[in-house]
Enzyme design. Structure first.
Site, mmCIF file in Angstrom:
data_model
loop_
_atom_site.group_PDB
_atom_site.id
_atom_site.type_symbol
_atom_site.label_atom_id
_atom_site.label_comp_id
_atom_site.label_asym_id
_atom_site.label_seq_id
_atom_site.Cartn_x
_atom_site.Cartn_y
_atom_site.Cartn_z
ATOM 1 N N ASP A 146 -6.706 -5.098 -5.726
ATOM 2 C CA ASP A 146 -6.005 -6.378 -5.520
ATOM 3 C C ASP A 146 -6.774 -7.320 -4.598
ATOM 4 O OD1 ASP A 146 -5.518 -5.284 -2.998
ATOM 5 O OD2 ASP A 146 -3.355 -5.662 -3.019
ATOM 6 N N CYS A 192 -0.961 -7.775 -0.075
ATOM 7 C CA CYS A 192 -0.942 -6.503 0.669
ATOM 8 C C CYS A 192 0.327 -6.366 1.509
ATOM 9 C CB CYS A 192 -2.141 -6.409 1.614
ATOM 10 S SG CYS A 192 -3.728 -6.698 0.842
ATOM 11 N N ASP A 216 0.811 -1.220 0.000
ATOM 12 C CA ASP A 216 0.000 0.000 0.000
ATOM 13 C C ASP A 216 0.843 1.268 0.000
ATOM 14 O OD1 ASP A 216 -2.313 -1.430 -0.049
ATOM 15 O OD2 ASP A 216 -2.634 -1.393 2.117
ATOM 16 N N HIS A 218 -9.593 -1.919 -2.409
ATOM 17 C CA HIS A 218 -8.462 -2.060 -3.331
ATOM 18 C C HIS A 218 -8.747 -3.093 -4.418
ATOM 19 C CE1 HIS A 218 -5.518 -0.641 0.062
ATOM 20 N NE2 HIS A 218 -6.400 0.273 -0.286
#
Length: 661
Positions: free
Chosen positions: A471, A643, A350, A469
Site C-alpha cells: 500500500d 496505514c 496493519d 508494504h
C-alpha cells in the site's frame, strides 16, 4: 445409476429384506437354484417393479417370455416406488423348473419392506434444504454448479461467552443456529422395521476436526440441542421418531480451507441390518452429502464502505477529526479505537483485514487478525468479534516480519485476464523477490490466502521499501469507465517531470513543506540538483516498474488503466525506501471520496502543485480529493492515511460459488 445391492435367496425358507426407495436389489437367482433346474419364472406383487437381465438385454416384467434360462449372467433386478405401510407387505416368488417339467422343482420367496432413507442439504444453493436429483456426493463450481455450503461459525453470538461459537460444543442462542447449515434426514416406512435395523449418521475421520453437528430431536428448546458429531465423535445413531419423518441436524464449520484441507467435507447416513445375536451388523444402504466450507473473502477499495476505523492516540486529534469528516460525507459510521485498547498503536490497517463469509442462507463479516501483534493485538477479539462478526487469525511461528502486517495485503477489483475471469478480484501481497534472502510474508498467512481459492494471490516485490508494504506504492480507485477502476502507482518519474515543468515556468525557488515547523524546506531547484536523490529515485522507479509489469499481466491491465501519482522516496538500498513527502497513493477510499495524505508540495500561484496535479488526474473520474495533514502524526513515523485507517466494506453482489477458480 441407482445404488444396487445383491440379495441371496433360498428355496428352503423365505427371505426378508429391506429395499430403500430409489435403489435396486439384484436377486441371485442362480445361486439358490435346485441342482437340476434349468429355467425359472418370476412374479411379484403390484408394488414391485421387476426386470430380467438376459444376454445384456433388460426386460421389464411381466413379459411374453414365461420362463427364463438359468444361464450365467442372468439376473433379476427389482425396485419399489413407494414406502411400505407394513413390514413385508410386498413379495417376489421365483419358481424353478427342469428341462421339460411343468411342475416347479423349487420355489424361493422374498418378502420386501420398502423404506425411504434420504440425507438432504441445500445442494441447489437456494437458501433452503430441498430434495434433489443432483449428485449429492459431489460438489461443483460455477453458475450451474451444485453442492451445499458451510460457514465457519467463527463469530460470538452470546456476548457473555468466552470463546468463538465454533470453539465449544454448546448452542447458546437461536442466532448461533442460524449461522449453521441444515442437513435433513428423511425416513419413511413402517417404524417397526427400525427395531431390526439401525440408522447411523457418520463423518470421515479426516473431516471430523473440521465440523460440528448438533441435533435437538423434536424439540425447539435450546438446551435440548446436543453435539452429536465432530471432534472425537465419528458416528451417531439416529432413532427415527414415530411421529416425524424428518430429523434436522445443524452443521457448523470449525476450520477454513488451508494447507491439507480443501474445504470439502462429506457426511453419510448408513442403514445397518442387525442379524442374529453375536454377529456384526451389515450395511445395506448409504447416502452421502458433501459440503464446501465457505472461503474468507476480501473486499477491494472500490466496494462501498460500511464502517471506518481509526485509532485515537496522543496528538492525532486533528487526523481523527479529518477522517471523521470524510466518514460523515459518505454517511459511514466511524469507530474510534481508544488509547486504552490500542496502547499507542495507531497502525490499524496493519493489524487487521476485514472480509466476509457467505452461504446462500447467511453472510457475515469476518476480521482477519495479522500475526504482527503489537499494541492493537487484543482489539480484534475484544472489540470487533461479536454477534454476526467473525474472527480468524494465523500466527508466524518463525517470527513475524513487517511484511506480515496487512498494509502488505490488498485485493484488486474484479478483473478478466486473457479470458479468465476473477469476479472477486485478486489478492496482492508483497514479497522479497527478485532478491533472495529478503523478508517474506509468513508461510501460514500466505498458505491460508492461497487455500481460499477464489481470489488467486499475486506476489509483488515490496522488500525494496523500508516498511515493505504494497500500500506504499499502489492503490485502486473507482472509475465510471473502462474496467470500473484505475490502478494508482507512485511515480518518481512523474514527480520529476512535474517539478521540471514548474522550474521551467520560473518557480524553481518554490519550497517544499511550507508551514511545517522544524522541517527543512528544499526548493524545486535543490531537489532537481540533488544527484543522490535522483539516483535513488531511479532505482525506486525501476522497482515500481517491475511491479507495474506484473500487475498488467496478472490483472489484465492496459496503460490506460493506470495513473501515475507523483511521488519521491528517500533512503538507501540497504535500509530501504521511505516517502520523501507524504505518500499520496496511501489514501483512504470511501466511495467517490478520497482522503489523501497532504504532500506539502511547492506552492505555485498559492496552490500546492502536487495537489493540483493529483486533482487533475482524479477529479475527471468523478472523485473528490480531500488532502489530510498526517505529517507529524503518521508520515514521520513511516506511515500515512491508509496505514492509520481501516474500512469494513459491502460484500460483493457476485456469489463466490458461481465462479470457477
Amino acid at each position: 445409476m441407482a445404488q444396487q445391492r445383491r440379495v441371496q435367496l433360498s428355496t428352503q425358507r423365505p427371505t426378508s429384506t429391506v429395499c430403500v426407495l430409489g435403489t435396486e436389489l439384484s436377486l441371485d437367482v442362480c445361486g439358490s437354484a435346485p441342482k437340476d433346474a434349468v429355467a425359472f419364472h418370476v412374479q411379484g406383487t403390484p408394488g414391485v417393479k421387476l426386470y430380467v437381465v438376459h444376454e445384456t438385454q433388460s426386460v421389464k416384467l411381466p413379459s411374453s417370455v414365461c420362463r427364463w434360462p438359468l444361464a450365467a449372467g442372468t439376473e433379476v433386478l427389482l425396485a419399489m416406488d413407494a414406502p411400505s405401510k407394513d413390514v413385508g407387505d410386498e413379495k417376489v416368488r421365483i419358481s424353478y423348473f427342469r428341462e421339460a417339467g411343468g411342475v416347479p422343482v423349487g420355489r424361493a420367496m422374498l418378502y420386501l419392506t420398502c423404506v425411504e432413507v434420504s440425507l438432504d442439504t441445500d445442494a441447489g444453493r437456494s437458501g433452503a434444504v430441498s430434495r434433489t436429483l443432483l449428485d449429492k456426493a459431489t460438489w461443483t463450481w460455477g453458475p450451474d454448479g451444485h453442492g451445499a455450503i458451510l460457514l465457519v461459525n467463527c463469530d460470538r453470538d452470546d456476548p457473555k461467552a468466552e470463546t468463538l461459537d465454533n470453539q465449544d460444543t454448546a448452542i447458546r442462542s437461536y442466532a448461533d443456529l442460524k449461522d449453521m447449515s441444515q442437513m435433513v434426514l428423511r425416513t419413511r416406512g413402517p417404524r417397526t422395521i427400525f427395531t431390526g435395523h439401525r440408522l447411523l449418521l457418520h463423518v470421515d475421520f479426516s473431516d471430523a476436526d473440521k465440523v460440528g453437528v448438533f441435533y435437538g430431536g423434536n424439540s425447539i428448546a435450546l438446551e435440548e440441542y446436543k453435539h452429536v458429531l465432530g471432534g472425537s465423535k465419528l458416528a451417531y445413531t439416529v432413532k427415527p421418531s414415530r411421529h416425524q419423518e424428518e430429523s434436522i441436524f445443524y452443521v457448523e464449520g470449525l476450520a477454513f480451507p488451508d494447507v491439507g484441507f480443501s474445504g470439502l467435507v462429506a457426511f453419510h447416513v448408513t442403514l445397518l441390518e442387525s442379524p442374529e445375536k453375536g454377529l456384526l451388523e451389515t450395511p445395506i444402504f448409504t447416502d452421502t452429502v458433501v459440503f464446501r466450507v465457505a472461503p474468507w473473502i476480501m473486499t477491494p477499495n472500490t466496494a462501498a464502505p460500511l464502517e471506518v476505523f481509526v485509532c485515537s492516540v496522543d496528538n492525532n486529534e486533528d487526523f481523527v477529526a479529518a477522517v471523521g469528516a470524510m466518514a460523515e460525507k459518505t454517511k459511514c459510521p466511524l469507530t474510534i479505537c481508544p488509547l486504552l485498547e490500542n496502547r499507542q498503536d495507531r497502525w490499524i490497517q496493519d493489524e487487521v483485514e476485514f472480509g466476509y463469509v457467505q452461504a446462500p442462507h447467511k453472510t457475515f463479516p469476518v476480521v482477519f487478525d495479522s500475526p504482527r501483534d503489537r499494541g492493537l493485538k487484543d482489539f480484534p477479539v475484544k472489540s470487533i468479534l461479536g454477534p454476526d462478526f467473525g474472527y480468524v487469525a494465523r500466527q508466524a511461528p518463525e517470527g513475524a516480519s513487517s511484511l506480515d502486517s496487512f498494509g502488505n495485503l490488498e485485493v484488486s477489483p474484479p478483473v478478466t485476464v486473457q479470458g479468465k475471469e476473477y469476479p472477486l478480484g485478486r489478492i496482492l501481497i508483497g514479497s522479497s523477490f527478485p532478491r533472495f534472502g529478503g523478508r517474506r510474508m509468513a508461510k501460514a498467512v500466505k498458505d491460508f490466502l492461497v487455500a481460499q481459492q477464489v481470489q488467486a494471490p499475486v506476489e509483488l516485490f515490496s522488500d525494496w521499501l523500508h516498511v515493505g508494504h504494497v500500500d506504499e506504492f499502489l492503490s485502486f480507485v473507482p472509475a465510471p469507465d473502462r474496467k470500473g477502476f484505475r490502478l494508482l502507482l507512485a511515480s518518481p518519474s512523474a514527480c520529476y517531470q512535474l517539478l521540471k515543468e514548474k522550474q521551467e515556468e520560473g518557480f524553481g525557488e518554490a519550497v517544499m513543506f511550507e508551514g511545517l515547523k522544524e522541517v527543512s524546506k528544499p526548493t524545486i531547484n535543490e531537489i532537481l540538483a540533488n544527484e543522490g536523490l535522483r539516483k535513488f529515485n531511479n532505482y525506486v522507479q525501476s522497482c515500481i516498474n517491475w511491479n507495474r509489469d506484473i500487475l498488467k499481466r496478472a490483472l489484465g491491465l492496459a496503460e490506460s488503466d493506470i495513473l501515475d501519482i507523483p511521488q519521491l522516496f528517500r533512503g538507501n538500498v540497504a535500509t530501504g525506501a521511505e516517502a520523501f513527502f507524504p505518500d499520496m497513493v496511501n489514501m483512504l477510499v470511501l466511495g467517490r471520496h478520497l482522503g489523501i495524505p497532504k504532500p506539502f508540495g511547492p506552492l505555485v500561484g498559492g496552490q500546492c502543485c502536487l495537489e493540483e496535479r493529483v486533482r487533475a488526474l482524479l477529479e475527471p473520474l468523478g472523485l473528490t480529493c480531500t488532502f489530510i495533514d498526517d505529517y507529524f502524526s503518521y508520515h514521520v513515523l513511516s506511515g500515512e492515511v491508509h496505514c492509520g485507517t481501516n474500512v469494513r466494506r459491502k460484500p460483493f453482489a457476485f456469489k463466490w460459488w458461481h465462479m470457477v477458480p
